[in-house]
Design a protein around this motif. Sequence first.
Motif, PDB file in Angstrom:
ATOM      1  N   GLY A  10       0.914  -1.239  -0.249  1.00  0.00           N
ATOM      2  CA  GLY A  10       0.174  -0.087   0.100  1.00  0.00           C
ATOM      3  C   GLY A  10       0.905   1.308  -0.242  1.00  0.00           C
ATOM      4  O   GLY A  10       0.700   2.179  -0.778  1.00  0.00           O
ATOM      5  N   ASN A  11       1.869   1.203   0.770  1.00  0.00           N
ATOM      6  CA  ASN A  11       2.828   2.342   0.945  1.00  0.00           C
ATOM      7  C   ASN A  11       3.603   2.547  -0.582  1.00  0.00           C
ATOM      8  O   ASN A  11       3.679   3.711  -0.914  1.00  0.00           O
ATOM      9  N   LEU A  12       3.922   1.443  -1.034  1.00  0.00           N
ATOM     10  CA  LEU A  12       4.757   1.540  -2.258  1.00  0.00           C
ATOM     11  C   LEU A  12       3.758   2.322  -3.550  1.00  0.00           C
ATOM     12  O   LEU A  12       4.055   3.088  -4.354  1.00  0.00           O
ATOM     13  N   THR A  13       2.375   1.584  -3.354  1.00  0.00           N
ATOM     14  CA  THR A  13       1.438   2.359  -4.474  1.00  0.00           C
ATOM     15  C   THR A  13       1.331   3.649  -4.430  1.00  0.00           C
ATOM     16  O   THR A  13       1.219   4.385  -5.172  1.00  0.00           O
ATOM     17  N   SER A  14       1.170   4.192  -3.026  1.00  0.00           N
ATOM     18  CA  SER A  14       0.799   5.549  -2.672  1.00  0.00           C
ATOM     19  C   SER A  14       2.054   6.209  -3.168  1.00  0.00           C
ATOM     20  O   SER A  14       2.014   7.552  -3.916  1.00  0.00           O
ATOM     21  N   LEU A  38       4.314   5.334  -5.610  1.00  0.00           N
ATOM     22  CA  LEU A  38       4.214   5.538  -7.216  1.00  0.00           C
ATOM     23  C   LEU A  38       3.401   6.357  -7.497  1.00  0.00           C
ATOM     24  O   LEU A  38       3.288   6.730  -8.995  1.00  0.00           O
ATOM     25  N   ILE A  39       2.493   6.822  -6.961  1.00  0.00           N
ATOM     26  CA  ILE A  39       1.085   7.727  -7.659  1.00  0.00           C
ATOM     27  C   ILE A  39       1.581   8.942  -6.991  1.00  0.00           C
ATOM     28  O   ILE A  39       1.529   9.775  -7.886  1.00  0.00           O
ATOM     29  N   VAL A  40       1.966   9.286  -5.951  1.00  0.00           N
ATOM     30  CA  VAL A  40       2.082  10.746  -5.401  1.00  0.00           C
ATOM     31  C   VAL A  40       3.382  11.360  -5.901  1.00  0.00           C
ATOM     32  O   VAL A  40       3.269  12.618  -6.112  1.00  0.00           O
ATOM     33  N   ILE A  41       4.393  10.758  -5.833  1.00  0.00           N
ATOM     34  CA  ILE A  41       5.726  11.205  -6.440  1.00  0.00           C
ATOM     35  C   ILE A  41       5.690  11.903  -7.695  1.00  0.00           C
ATOM     36  O   ILE A  41       6.046  12.929  -7.926  1.00  0.00           O
ATOM     37  N   TRP A  83      10.460   9.820   1.473  1.00  0.00           N
ATOM     38  CA  TRP A  83       9.676   8.846   1.566  1.00  0.00           C
ATOM     39  C   TRP A  83      10.304   7.602   1.131  1.00  0.00           C
ATOM     40  O   TRP A  83       9.889   6.371   1.502  1.00  0.00           O
ATOM     41  N   GLY A  84      11.356   7.581   0.072  1.00  0.00           N
ATOM     42  CA  GLY A  84      11.931   6.408  -0.348  1.00  0.00           C
ATOM     43  C   GLY A  84      12.650   5.628   0.621  1.00  0.00           C
ATOM     44  O   GLY A  84      12.416   4.492   0.418  1.00  0.00           O
TER      45      GLY A  84
END
Length: 92
Positions: free
Chosen positions: A24-28, A30-33, A56-57
């Motif tokens: 979930g964190n990875l998906t967020s 990949l969308i937000v950045i 974040w990374g």
Amino acid sequence: MEFRDDLKYKRAKEKVENIKGFYGNLTSYLIVIPILAYINYTTTSFLWVIFPALGWGLGLVGHALHAFTINPFFGKDWEERKIAELMKDGNF
């Protein structure tokens, strides 16, 4: 025996929740950045997007290490071995 199975189930469920949280964190990320990068590109010449991307990374890397039980400092199953050693010695 039943207690052991319950404990194994509880640990397995916690591990699955950790892995699910990581994805979930990875998906967020990949969308937000990319959205932040677009905003940065269209509004200013200062490359500020690097700060949230790196911060974040770095957190994402830590989350992955925890979720997939990768511990570069103590090795695999270090915690369980240390607990067993302390319980055997009784000096804690």
